[in-house]
Design an enzyme around this catalytic site. Structure first.
Site, PDB file in Angstrom:
ATOM      1  N   CYS A  53       5.990  26.272 -17.125  1.00 46.63           N
ATOM      2  CA  CYS A  53       6.084  27.329 -17.607  1.00 46.63           C
ATOM      3  C   CYS A  53       6.279  27.674 -16.466  1.00 46.63           C
ATOM      4  CB  CYS A  53       4.402  27.335 -17.157  1.00 46.63           C
ATOM      5  SG  CYS A  53       3.799  29.401 -17.342  1.00 46.63           S
ATOM      6  N   TYR A 184      12.613  34.670 -23.730  1.00 46.71           N
ATOM      7  CA  TYR A 184      11.538  34.656 -24.536  1.00 46.71           C
ATOM      8  C   TYR A 184      11.876  35.782 -26.471  1.00 46.71           C
ATOM      9  CZ  TYR A 184       9.154  31.723 -22.009  1.00 46.71           C
ATOM     10  OH  TYR A 184       8.306  30.756 -20.849  1.00 46.71           O
TER      11      TYR A 184
HETATM   12  N1  LIG Z   1       0.781  37.557 -17.950  1.00 43.68           N
HETATM   13  C1  LIG Z   1       0.541  35.980 -17.824  1.00 43.68           C
HETATM   14  C2  LIG Z   1       2.034  34.755 -18.654  1.00 43.68           C
HETATM   15  C3  LIG Z   1       1.484  33.598 -18.925  1.00 43.68           C
HETATM   16  C4  LIG Z   1       2.322  32.797 -20.401  1.00 43.68           C
HETATM   17  O1  LIG Z   1       2.688  33.151 -21.163  1.00 43.68           O
HETATM   18  N2  LIG Z   1       1.790  31.265 -19.870  1.00 43.68           N
HETATM   19  C5  LIG Z   1       2.305  30.681 -20.775  1.00 43.68           C
HETATM   20  C6  LIG Z   1       3.230  29.463 -21.088  1.00 43.68           C
HETATM   21  S1  LIG Z   1       4.592  29.688 -20.072  1.00 43.68           S
HETATM   22  C7  LIG Z   1       0.634  29.452 -21.833  1.00 43.68           C
HETATM   23  O2  LIG Z   1      -0.100  29.363 -20.838  1.00 43.68           O
HETATM   24  N3  LIG Z   1       0.908  30.127 -23.131  1.00 43.68           N
HETATM   25  C8  LIG Z   1      -0.314  29.284 -23.638  1.00 43.68           C
HETATM   26  C9  LIG Z   1      -0.092  30.173 -24.823  1.00 43.68           C
HETATM   27  O3  LIG Z   1       0.195  31.291 -25.167  1.00 43.68           O
HETATM   28  O4  LIG Z   1      -1.540  30.056 -25.900  1.00 43.68           O
HETATM   29  C10 LIG Z   1       1.209  35.144 -16.565  1.00 43.68           C
HETATM   30  O5  LIG Z   1       2.512  36.112 -16.272  1.00 43.68           O
HETATM   31  O6  LIG Z   1       0.471  34.378 -16.022  1.00 43.68           O
END
Ligand SMILES: N[C@@H](CCC(=O)N[C@@H](CS)C(=O)NCC(=O)O)C(=O)O
Length: 313
Positions: A53, A184
């Protein structure tokens, strides 16, 4: 994702979309900061991350650069999202599940709020004493590390010097929508128009960045700042994952000489190299079924800068 504290099994990578098929990212929910008395936090903080990530990797790099490793231990999830979201498994470089009293990350969300609704995302900063999430927004966690934890730093580095703050904010704003999240928006677009819009913005931004780095050593000013970390995590994933999977394939970073040189300069710094795991990045992105139904992980590319990485190439 969780709905009122209950896990909904079908994970959809497209979080939300507008009427024209544009990808919309969920806002983070927990936005705590640390109180002034840092002694109270000794032995309490854990950072939950995944090397796949980019947002989590921002916090990992900052933690290493500032020398917070011993005060803020990390737990690393497997790169492949399961039907139950992020989990602790046996992927090399992930945290041994035996060390955890949870199997899935979403359990930390419901422990914090039994009625939580939303996606269970990494990164998150966890309070072991109070058993709750302090913050799950990487931009905030960077500030917590740089400012709130300053007395614990093992380094003189300031990732956001006051004098550079307006320029850092402007740089971050310039790259977030069009590049960090732009890839993305291209990859998860559900209409041709939304894809093309994002694609164009990604490459306009790369052209601008190429010009910038042919004249400047860093993103902002003459020193390493938070903006370099934010840019690095997208640059380092670009040729490996986004170029193929997200169809941002007009050019590779390798085709931009100044950006390639900048990427290599950052990788020469251990904090950047040590937190870049190509195996996690490839396995994770290429496991997104909606974009890659066969789950086949490509063997290439092999890039010159892999020589900076010690593990997981
Ligand atoms: N705004 C958050 C975004 C975090 C994020 O989107 N993480 C993703 C992985 S890159 C995630 O955990 N996705 C799991 C999901 O959407 O279910 C940050 O910057 O901390």
């Amino acid at each position: 994702m969780l709905v009122n504290g209950h896990w909904q099994k079908r994970w959809e990578p497209v979080q939300q979309q507008d009427a024209d098929g544009r990808f919309i990212r969920q806002n983070s929910t927990f936005s705590g900061r640390l109180e002034a008395d840092l002694d109270a936090y000794v032995g309490r903080l854990t950072l939950y991350v995944g090397y796949i990530c980019p947002w989590a990797t921002r916090t990992l790099i900052a933690r290493s650069l500032l020398g917070l490793e011993s005060q803020v231990p990390v737990r690393v999830v497997d790169p492949v999202l399961t039907d139950y979201g992020w989990r602790f498994g046996d992927f090399p470089g992930s945290t041994d599940p035996q060390l955890e009293d949870i199997q899935y990350l979403h359990q930390l969300y419901t422990r914090t709020d039994p009625h939580y609704s939303g996606r269970a995302t990494i990164p998150l900063l966890w309070d072991r004493q109070r058993q709750r999430i302090i913050n799950n927004e990487s931009a905030d966690i960077l500030k917590i590390f740089n400012e709130d934890l300053r007395p614990w730093h093992q380094s003189e580095l300031d990732l956001m010097p006051k004098a550079l703050e307006p320029d850092i904010d402007a740089f971050n704003a310039r790259i977030y929508h069009r590049f960090n999240n732009g890839v993305y928006r291209a990859g998860f677009a559900s209409s041709q128009q939304a894809y093309e819009e994002a694609f164009t913005e990604v490459f306009e931004t790369l052209n601008w960045l190429e010009t910038h780095f042919s004249q400047h050593p860093y993103a902002v000013g003459e020193q390493l700042t938070e903006s370099d970390i934010r840019l690095f995590v997208t640059l380092s994933r670009f040729d490996v994952a986004y170029h193929g999977l997200f169809k941002t394939n007009l050019r590779r970073i390798q085709d931009y000489p100044a950006l390639s040189a900048y990427l290599e300069r950052l990788l020469a710094i251990e904090a950047f190299a040590d937190n870049t795991r190509i195996d996690h990045i490839k396995a994770g992105y290429y496991s997104v079924q909606a974009l890659n139904p066969t789950g086949i992980v490509p063997l290439g590319p092999h890039l010159p800068w892999f020589s900076y990485l010690k593990e997981g190439v």
